[in-house]
Design a protein around this motif. Structure first.
Motif, PDB file in Angstrom:
ATOM      1  N   GLY A 170       0.823  -1.199   0.000  1.00  0.00           N
ATOM      2  CA  GLY A 170       0.000   0.000   0.000  1.00  0.00           C
ATOM      3  C   GLY A 170       0.862   1.256   0.000  1.00  0.00           C
ATOM      4  O   GLY A 170       2.052   1.210   0.319  1.00  0.00           O
ATOM      5  N   ARG A 171       0.252   2.380  -0.337  1.00  0.00           N
ATOM      6  CA  ARG A 171       1.014   3.626  -0.432  1.00  0.00           C
ATOM      7  C   ARG A 171       0.186   4.812   0.031  1.00  0.00           C
ATOM      8  O   ARG A 171      -1.044   4.799  -0.020  1.00  0.00           O
ATOM      9  CB  ARG A 171       1.458   3.891  -1.877  1.00  0.00           C
ATOM     10  CG  ARG A 171       2.332   2.845  -2.503  1.00  0.00           C
ATOM     11  CD  ARG A 171       2.944   3.342  -3.810  1.00  0.00           C
ATOM     12  NE  ARG A 171       1.951   3.664  -4.821  1.00  0.00           N
ATOM     13  CZ  ARG A 171       1.520   2.820  -5.751  1.00  0.00           C
ATOM     14  NH1 ARG A 171       1.975   1.585  -5.782  1.00  0.00           N
ATOM     15  NH2 ARG A 171       0.625   3.195  -6.640  1.00  0.00           N
ATOM     16  N   LEU A 258      -0.309  -6.528  -7.432  1.00  0.00           N
ATOM     17  CA  LEU A 258      -0.924  -5.351  -6.810  1.00  0.00           C
ATOM     18  C   LEU A 258      -1.946  -4.706  -7.735  1.00  0.00           C
ATOM     19  O   LEU A 258      -3.049  -4.339  -7.311  1.00  0.00           O
ATOM     20  CB  LEU A 258       0.147  -4.323  -6.427  1.00  0.00           C
ATOM     21  CG  LEU A 258       0.857  -4.542  -5.094  1.00  0.00           C
ATOM     22  CD1 LEU A 258       1.999  -3.544  -4.943  1.00  0.00           C
ATOM     23  CD2 LEU A 258      -0.115  -4.407  -3.932  1.00  0.00           C
ATOM     24  N   ASP A 259      -1.584  -4.572  -8.988  1.00  0.00           N
ATOM     25  CA  ASP A 259      -2.527  -4.012  -9.966  1.00  0.00           C
ATOM     26  C   ASP A 259      -3.747  -4.924 -10.104  1.00  0.00           C
ATOM     27  O   ASP A 259      -4.885  -4.442 -10.196  1.00  0.00           O
ATOM     28  CB  ASP A 259      -1.844  -3.837 -11.315  1.00  0.00           C
ATOM     29  CG  ASP A 259      -2.784  -3.246 -12.355  1.00  0.00           C
ATOM     30  OD1 ASP A 259      -3.220  -2.096 -12.180  1.00  0.00           O
ATOM     31  OD2 ASP A 259      -3.095  -3.946 -13.339  1.00  0.00           O
ATOM     32  N   ALA A 260      -3.522  -6.231 -10.090  1.00  0.00           N
ATOM     33  CA  ALA A 260      -4.617  -7.185 -10.275  1.00  0.00           C
ATOM     34  C   ALA A 260      -5.644  -7.101  -9.145  1.00  0.00           C
ATOM     35  O   ALA A 260      -6.856  -7.102  -9.407  1.00  0.00           O
ATOM     36  CB  ALA A 260      -4.069  -8.607 -10.381  1.00  0.00           C
ATOM     37  N   VAL A 261      -5.187  -7.002  -7.890  1.00  0.00           N
ATOM     38  CA  VAL A 261      -6.159  -6.938  -6.788  1.00  0.00           C
ATOM     39  C   VAL A 261      -6.930  -5.625  -6.818  1.00  0.00           C
ATOM     40  O   VAL A 261      -8.109  -5.580  -6.456  1.00  0.00           O
ATOM     41  CB  VAL A 261      -5.510  -7.144  -5.401  1.00  0.00           C
ATOM     42  CG1 VAL A 261      -5.032  -8.567  -5.230  1.00  0.00           C
ATOM     43  CG2 VAL A 261      -4.399  -6.150  -5.125  1.00  0.00           C
ATOM     44  N   ASN A 262      -6.282  -4.558  -7.279  1.00  0.00           N
ATOM     45  CA  ASN A 262      -7.003  -3.291  -7.400  1.00  0.00           C
ATOM     46  C   ASN A 262      -8.031  -3.348  -8.520  1.00  0.00           C
ATOM     47  O   ASN A 262      -9.089  -2.714  -8.429  1.00  0.00           O
ATOM     48  CB  ASN A 262      -6.018  -2.137  -7.598  1.00  0.00           C
ATOM     49  CG  ASN A 262      -5.480  -1.596  -6.284  1.00  0.00           C
ATOM     50  OD1 ASN A 262      -6.071  -0.691  -5.699  1.00  0.00           O
ATOM     51  ND2 ASN A 262      -4.394  -2.178  -5.796  1.00  0.00           N
ATOM     52  N   SER A 290      -3.358  -2.330  -0.906  1.00  0.00           N
ATOM     53  CA  SER A 290      -2.914  -3.628  -1.426  1.00  0.00           C
ATOM     54  C   SER A 290      -3.988  -4.688  -1.253  1.00  0.00           C
ATOM     55  O   SER A 290      -3.762  -5.852  -1.583  1.00  0.00           O
ATOM     56  CB  SER A 290      -1.615  -4.069  -0.733  1.00  0.00           C
ATOM     57  OG  SER A 290      -1.797  -4.155   0.672  1.00  0.00           O
ATOM     58  N   TYR A 291      -5.146  -4.299  -0.750  1.00  0.00           N
ATOM     59  CA  TYR A 291      -6.344  -5.149  -0.659  1.00  0.00           C
ATOM     60  C   TYR A 291      -6.041  -6.554  -0.130  1.00  0.00           C
ATOM     61  O   TYR A 291      -6.293  -7.553  -0.802  1.00  0.00           O
ATOM     62  CB  TYR A 291      -7.067  -5.221  -2.008  1.00  0.00           C
ATOM     63  CG  TYR A 291      -7.951  -4.022  -2.245  1.00  0.00           C
ATOM     64  CD1 TYR A 291      -9.142  -3.876  -1.542  1.00  0.00           C
ATOM     65  CD2 TYR A 291      -7.578  -3.032  -3.154  1.00  0.00           C
ATOM     66  CE1 TYR A 291      -9.955  -2.768  -1.748  1.00  0.00           C
ATOM     67  CE2 TYR A 291      -8.382  -1.919  -3.367  1.00  0.00           C
ATOM     68  CZ  TYR A 291      -9.572  -1.787  -2.658  1.00  0.00           C
ATOM     69  OH  TYR A 291     -10.371  -0.687  -2.859  1.00  0.00           O
ATOM     70  N   HIS A 358      -8.152 -11.916  -4.275  1.00  0.00           N
ATOM     71  CA  HIS A 358      -6.774 -12.287  -4.573  1.00  0.00           C
ATOM     72  C   HIS A 358      -6.483 -11.933  -6.033  1.00  0.00           C
ATOM     73  O   HIS A 358      -7.413 -11.658  -6.813  1.00  0.00           O
ATOM     74  CB  HIS A 358      -6.513 -13.776  -4.297  1.00  0.00           C
ATOM     75  CG  HIS A 358      -7.424 -14.708  -5.033  1.00  0.00           C
ATOM     76  ND1 HIS A 358      -7.222 -15.076  -6.342  1.00  0.00           N
ATOM     77  CD2 HIS A 358      -8.547 -15.371  -4.630  1.00  0.00           C
ATOM     78  CE1 HIS A 358      -8.153 -15.924  -6.718  1.00  0.00           C
ATOM     79  NE2 HIS A 358      -8.983 -16.113  -5.705  1.00  0.00           N
ATOM     80  N   PRO A 359      -5.215 -11.908  -6.429  1.00  0.00           N
ATOM     81  CA  PRO A 359      -4.865 -11.447  -7.777  1.00  0.00           C
ATOM     82  C   PRO A 359      -5.344 -12.355  -8.903  1.00  0.00           C
ATOM     83  O   PRO A 359      -5.333 -11.942 -10.056  1.00  0.00           O
ATOM     84  CB  PRO A 359      -3.327 -11.402  -7.751  1.00  0.00           C
ATOM     85  CG  PRO A 359      -2.938 -11.449  -6.323  1.00  0.00           C
ATOM     86  CD  PRO A 359      -4.016 -12.171  -5.613  1.00  0.00           C
TER      87      PRO A 359
END
Length: 380
Positions: A170-171, A258-262, A290-291, A358-359
């Protein structure tokens, strides 16, 4: 079949790389604190943006090592969110300090800076104990509100411990979870955003002295070598096999997971947005999650439990985090502090429900979950 967190799908995607990495360790024979561990620590420190990463056996040990490094102990007050996993408060008691539980924000689920300041002032007015530190947990993938928390910590001279086990990746702006606290920790438990195939953890810091202490503490308080013991420590080391697995997983984590879970969260949001009686996760402006979980809130416990049973009847897994607040845990009964100001946590414990996340969750699986949720919510 829909999995809550599909580790098998991840393994199949990375199988050859993981198998090769594990075989290399087995061939080398360097199983404990081998070169794979050192290489992983360097990569993790660079990813987080801090000077030092010190790995250890699990996320709970990471928190305890952080508390020991800060020299927390008898009569020290450490503020902990009431809505979190047990270990966040457990380690406070393990080092002899006193946990005080703080309410959370109803939308982010993270510790409330306003509630924290009230709790600090209440302890200060009482004058019996010394407020020393805050454990801020990055719950469900979302970093805690560190700019506001830092102001409170600076005002009252409190150390800030960041528990980024769920928020790794996460950011806030350009800063990454694990870089916000004076000292930060994570867990590599398999279900975490970045997980290994067993237990593992890490501590992050920019403080050179603390890093040396951490490396000593994780190996029985060693000095120049393991037979020269300069302090009381622990036996808490990440093994080379888990480090090799994590190195492979870190590539995938950075490249696409990370992109996939978003993207999964975005699809959930789109499909569930118009259903009355649901509150969906809210990511503040400038934050990136980061879900670790996708968690919805319902109107009451009966509705939540009914939806969970309906999903179960459709072979769709779900989870309740956390049905019993920290202040209600029997282990913390000896700490007789006021619990009247924990209403948000009490309500969330009765109304939250986490859906599969999950991704590797496919679009049609997200649609299946959402259709089941919609059917239950509109049939009531």
């Amino acid at each position: 079949m829909i999995k809550f967190r599909d580790l098998q799908a991840q393994y199949q995607h990375l199988k050859q790389q993981i198998d090769d990495a594990v075989t290399n360790v087995m061939t080398s024979g360097g199983f404990i604190l081998g070169k794979e561990v050192l290489e992983l620590e360097k990569r993790l420190a660079e990813y987080v943006g801090v000077k030092h990463c010190v790995t250890c056996a699990n996320g709970t040990d990471a928190l305890q090592l952080a508390a020991m490094t800060l020299n927390l102990g008898k009569d020290d007050i450490v503020f902990v969110p009431d809505f979190t996993f047990f270990s966040s408060g457990e380690i406070v008691s393990l080092v002899g300090a006193i946990p005080v539980f703080v309410d959370v924000d109803r939308r982010s689920f993270n510790i409330s800076p306003e509630a924290l300041e009230k709790a600090v002032e209440a302890i200060a007015i009482e004058g019996k104990y010394k407020p020393k530190a805050v454990v801020a947990v990055d719950l469900f993938g979302l970093p805690a509100p560190y700019p506001e928390l830092r102001k409170v910590c600076n005002k009252y001279d409190l150390a800030l411990i960041e528990d980024s086990a769920q928020g790794f990746g996460g950011r806030i702006g350009n800063k990454v979870a694990g870089s916000f606290g004076d000292i930060a920790t994570t867990s590599f438990f398999p279900a975490k955003p970045l997980g290994c195939y067993g237990d593992g953890g890490a501590v992050f810091t920019d403080n050179d002295k603390w890093a040396d202490i951490l490396r000593s503490l994780r190996v029985h308080g060693k000095g120049d070598n393991k037979y020269d013991n300069v302090r009381i420590g622990m036996n808490s080391r990440l093994d080379a096999i888990q480090a090799a697995i994590l190195s492979v997983k870190l590539n995938a984590f950075e490249d696409y997971e990370l992109d996939a879970v978003n993207q999964v969260a975005k699809r959930y949001n789109e499909m569930l947005a118009d259903i009355e009686g649901l509150i969906l996760p809210e990511i503040p402006e400038g934050y990136y999650s980061s879900y670790a979980q996708y968690t919805i809130v319902l109107n009451n416990q009966s509705k939540r439990d009914g939806l969970q049973e309906h999903l179960k009847s459709k072979n769709i897994p779900s989870m309740v985090y956390y049905p019993k607040p920290m202040h209600s845990q029997q282990a913390f009964a000896p700490y007789n502090f006021d619990t009247e100001c924990l209403d948000v946590t009490k309500k969330l414990s009765e109304t939250v429900l986490s859906l599969p996340m999950h991704p590797y969750l496919k679009d049609e699986q997200v649609a299946e979950v959402c259709e089941a949720v919609r059917y239950y919510m509109t049939a009531q």
